[in-house]
Design an enzyme around this catalytic site. Sequence first.
Site, PDB file in Angstrom:
ATOM      1  N   GLY A 167     -27.510  55.606 -25.102  1.00  0.00           N
ATOM      2  CA  GLY A 167     -27.581  54.923 -23.809  1.00  0.00           C
ATOM      3  C   GLY A 167     -28.978  54.573 -23.341  1.00  0.00           C
ATOM      4  N   PRO A 193     -28.622  57.064 -30.371  1.00  0.00           N
ATOM      5  CA  PRO A 193     -29.043  55.754 -29.876  1.00  0.00           C
ATOM      6  C   PRO A 193     -28.442  54.623 -30.708  1.00  0.00           C
ATOM      7  CG  PRO A 193     -30.828  56.794 -31.112  1.00  0.00           C
ATOM      8  CD  PRO A 193     -29.709  57.783 -31.070  1.00  0.00           C
ATOM      9  N   GLY A 194     -28.034  53.565 -30.034  1.00  0.00           N
ATOM     10  CA  GLY A 194     -27.537  52.379 -30.732  1.00  0.00           C
ATOM     11  C   GLY A 194     -28.448  51.218 -30.391  1.00  0.00           C
ATOM     12  N   ARG A 195     -28.219  50.678 -29.183  1.00  0.00           N
ATOM     13  CA  ARG A 195     -28.995  49.549 -28.671  1.00  0.00           C
ATOM     14  C   ARG A 195     -30.507  49.768 -28.791  1.00  0.00           C
ATOM     15  NH1 ARG A 195     -26.939  46.662 -24.298  1.00  0.00           N
ATOM     16  NH2 ARG A 195     -25.519  48.394 -23.980  1.00  0.00           N
ATOM     17  N   CYS A 200     -15.319  25.563 -25.506  1.00  0.00           N
ATOM     18  CA  CYS A 200     -14.517  24.910 -24.464  1.00  0.00           C
ATOM     19  C   CYS A 200     -14.168  25.918 -23.373  1.00  0.00           C
ATOM     20  CB  CYS A 200     -13.256  24.345 -25.080  1.00  0.00           C
ATOM     21  SG  CYS A 200     -13.632  23.273 -26.443  1.00  0.00           S
ATOM     22  N   GLU A 201     -15.192  26.426 -22.715  1.00  0.00           N
ATOM     23  CA  GLU A 201     -15.047  27.401 -21.636  1.00  0.00           C
ATOM     24  C   GLU A 201     -16.195  27.136 -20.678  1.00  0.00           C
ATOM     25  OE1 GLU A 201     -13.017  30.181 -21.277  1.00  0.00           O
ATOM     26  OE2 GLU A 201     -11.957  29.839 -23.165  1.00  0.00           O
ATOM     27  N   TYR A 254     -20.147  40.643 -19.566  1.00  0.00           N
ATOM     28  CA  TYR A 254     -20.752  41.566 -18.593  1.00  0.00           C
ATOM     29  C   TYR A 254     -21.806  40.909 -17.712  1.00  0.00           C
ATOM     30  CZ  TYR A 254     -20.082  44.795 -22.682  1.00  0.00           C
ATOM     31  OH  TYR A 254     -19.656  45.488 -23.774  1.00  0.00           O
ATOM     32  N   TYR A 312     -25.026  44.547 -30.203  1.00  0.00           N
ATOM     33  CA  TYR A 312     -23.800  44.035 -29.580  1.00  0.00           C
ATOM     34  C   TYR A 312     -23.744  42.511 -29.535  1.00  0.00           C
ATOM     35  CZ  TYR A 312     -23.828  48.953 -28.310  1.00  0.00           C
ATOM     36  OH  TYR A 312     -23.900  50.333 -28.379  1.00  0.00           O
TER      37      TYR A 312
END
Length: 427
Positions: A244, A287-289, A357-358, A330, A386
């Site tokens: 985190g 840890p990832g991010r 197309c959004e 997010y 991510y």
Amino acid sequence: MSNINVENKHFVFGGCDMVEIAKQYKTPLYVLSKDIIDERIYEIKKDFLQKYSNTRAVYASKAFLTLEMCRILKKEGIGIDVVSGGELYTAIKADFPMENVIFHGNNKTLDEIEFAVKSRVGRIVVDNFYELEMIEKVAKDLGEKVKILFRITPGVDSHTHKFISTGQVDSKFGIPLVEEILHKGIIKVQKSLNVELRGFHFHVGSQLFENTSHIKALDILMRLIKEVKDTVGFETKELNIGGGFGIYYKEGDDPKPLQYFIDPIMKDLQDRCTELNLFVPQVIIEPGRWIVGEAGITLYTIGSIKNIPGVRTYVGIDGGMPDNPRPALYDAQYEGVIANKMDLPKSKVVTIAGKCCESGDILIWDLKVPILESGDILAVKSTGAYNYSMASNYNKLPRPAVVMVGKGENQLIVKRETYDDLISRDI
Ligand SMILES: *Cc1c(COP(=O)(O)O)cnc(C)c1O
């Protein structure tokens, strides 16, 4: 952010000219700096693994997982967190040492549990007692002894976006801190011949700039560790404090060095263990991010430039929400630079629009840029975590390639998807 500079008016990353890389590999393109990953791993070693004994670091592979990433971690002695059979399969195919794999997930399937037990993963982090029963049975049938941790929901609000906060009481993750529930679970495992409880896990949230959530959660866990020792005689050998740790995405972000989190946690842990007369458990971080986030950028080619007078200018790129769903998901914010115009003053504010197309497919609402022309190369920063791992084929867009750069060298680590790939499983 280290390792970023400008040469010949071009954006240089990992010692490579990003305009040249875009030309060579085409866009959209994920670029990952081995130099930055190495710096992060060095910091983990210096400020955690070597500074404190009986510690382990495990990379949360959901942030970004490829065979090459597994090989880098293996070489550095960092473990891997997996949360699915697919992530486990990737680690296996990279010859990753299975004792250094931790299997997570809030709803592991029976197939995944069998796969993990057969593969002899180092730890399974048990999220609920339905899963525990399956692990028991699988381990018994296969004649294995499985080492587990219980994931605890410490009930800490981590002051981050509600979708990426996982420590609060009302959470789909983990075992709630209710004595009857927890004691029953521990007593059950104590009787088991095939499952060995080693300790506890918590993960308080993601993209944190403050250490308070970790410290509060640690305090709750220390009381728990003492309580279960006194009541059911369980001695905690391992404490996994999750990940985190926040990174830099945009102006105003204030990421801290790893030691800002680690030092007070380790001090509190040692103090509380002395005070409560407990053995100091092994401490694991995940840890990832923090390892890959700032190491990644995404290169796009600018196409249409649509000025709506008095309103805004939409700048179309050749990717968008399929390669980076985080802004749509997010409201994540990113910064970017025009890789071929690093010398020009930023005189305009534009909106970077994806090609899906959004209406919600907007990558950056207000980006300061020089005067733009179609064909310019946009580099969006901090896309290492991510993005690739969350990418989709919406609108049947092939997923971009991944190129690793470092010390001026470049290497393709994931091929670009082809149109044939897109229909390869259709019948
Ligand atoms: C996602 C996750 C992590 C890593 O989170 P980051 O914010 O990327 O550091 C660590 N542990 C668990 C259990 C997770 O689910």
